[in-house]
Design an enzyme around this catalytic site. Structure first.
Site: not given
Length: 352
Positions: A44, A67, A132, A134-135, A137, A239, A266, A280, A293
């Site tokens: 990250d 982030e 971000d 590393i989205d 993680t 989430h 996604k 979501r 995100d």
């Protein structure tokens, strides 16, 4: 504006950062916990430094919402050295675009300053990059799906979106397997770079090094029979509400098992028609989604012919700061069925 320079630099920077994340993916991830108990890895930090360095060189007046921040690293010289070694290696692996990206970072202190340059509060005015590094993680840590994500927001509207998904198939027509969220691989035939520019469409191309590979346009697939739709959702129940999403799928007549994967992979998957729907739904009334995100994925889906709203049917508002404070949940689907899906979401949520 055409935003051609912005999308070009964004793709080069994200691609270089992905080289670093892949090295970490196959090695020691060096995790620690942030104040909100979410994990962060050496990948990250290193990826954020590389991307911010490229943005600052090319667009020095732009703000950045990143982030991560470097206060922990300044208290841990061993961890800083570990990340610096990764940054140097990624720069050596990817020298072809070096001048476009501002040349190499020259010292650990310069790296830390780049990481800390992502502290913008966001807002409704000006040019702001949402990053971000590393989205997903947790998916990254378990060997599943993750993404490196970057978007340009101008006066509250997303104008450029880029997603690197190292563990997704290059083939846009490859269907999503049920285990795609658990078994990630960046081997042969894997690694895709999605991009979109406002009002010009969305593309995908293979991930590589140096010069960008050839791109191809992507479009969401029509869903003539909603009962046959492929439903994408988060792996982590913390989430997104799996129970509510199962009830919505039942209401729509979808019997196929949902595909669970981490990250904005996604968004990329439904944008190219490998999946159809992405929900979501909030698990807490006070939860606020972070702009990094969703910004890139939101634009990529919309430019691929889809529609993205919150659970009340409102567009996602990226001009409210570092979070989507005026939105609750996400509903992404082809335009032709979005209202049908949204009606099911409202029905299930209102019955609780």
């Amino acid at each position: 504006m055409s935003y051609q320079k912005e999308v070009h630099i964004a793709q080069l920077a994200v691609q270089r950062a992905t080289i670093l994340t892949q090295r970490v993916f196959h090695g020691t991830k060096g995790t620690e916990s942030k104040d909100d108990r979410s994990p962060v890895t050496v990948g990250d930090y290193g990826a954020q430094a590389l991307i911010i360095h490229a943005i600052q060189h090319n667009f020095p007046n732009d703000e950045i919402v990143g982030e991560e921040e470097a206060s922990t690293l300044r208290q841990n010289p061993n961890l800083t050295t570990q990340i610096w070694d990764l940054v140097k290696a990624a720069q050596l692996d990817d020298t072809a675009a070096e001048q476009e990206l501002g040349g190499p970072l020259e010292s650990p202190e310069q790296m830390l300053q780049a990481i800390d340059a992502g502290r913008s509060a966001g807002g409704l005015r000006g040019r702001i990059w949402a990053l971000d590094p590393i989205d997903g993680t947790k998916g990254f840590l378990r060997g599943g799906q993750y993404a490196v994500c970057l978007a340009l927001i101008e006066d509250g509207d997303v104008k450029v979106g880029v997603l690197a998904c190292p563990n997704l198939p290059v083939d846009d027509s490859a269907p999503l397997s049920a285990d795609v969220g658990e078994k990630g691989s960046d081997g042969e035939g894997r690694g895709v770079l999605f991009a979109a520019v406002f009002r010009t469409g969305a593309t995908s191309r293979p991930l590589g090094q140096g010069a960008l590979r050839t791109s191809r346009p992507i479009r969401m697939q029509d869903v003539p029979d909603i009962t046959q739709a492929t439903f994408c959702e988060s792996v982590e129940a913390g989430h997104s509400s799996h129970g509510d999403q199962a009830a919505i799928a039942k209401k729509l007549g979808i019997t196929k098992e949902s595909v669970r994967m981490d990250s904005q992979a996604k968004y990329g998957s439904i944008a190219r028609g490998a999946g159809d729907l992405y929900l979501r739904l909030p698990v807490r009334a006070d939860y606020e989604e972070k702009i990094w995100d969703h910004a890139a994925g939101d634009l990529i889906v919309r430019e691929a012919g889809g529609k993205v709203t919150d659970a009340e049917g409102k567009p996602l508002d990226f001009g409210r700061g570092r979070t989507l404070k005026d939105n609750k949940g996400v509903v992404a689907a082809p335009k032709t069925v979005h209202q049908q899906v949204l009606d099911a979401v409202k029905s299930v949520l209102s019955s609780k």
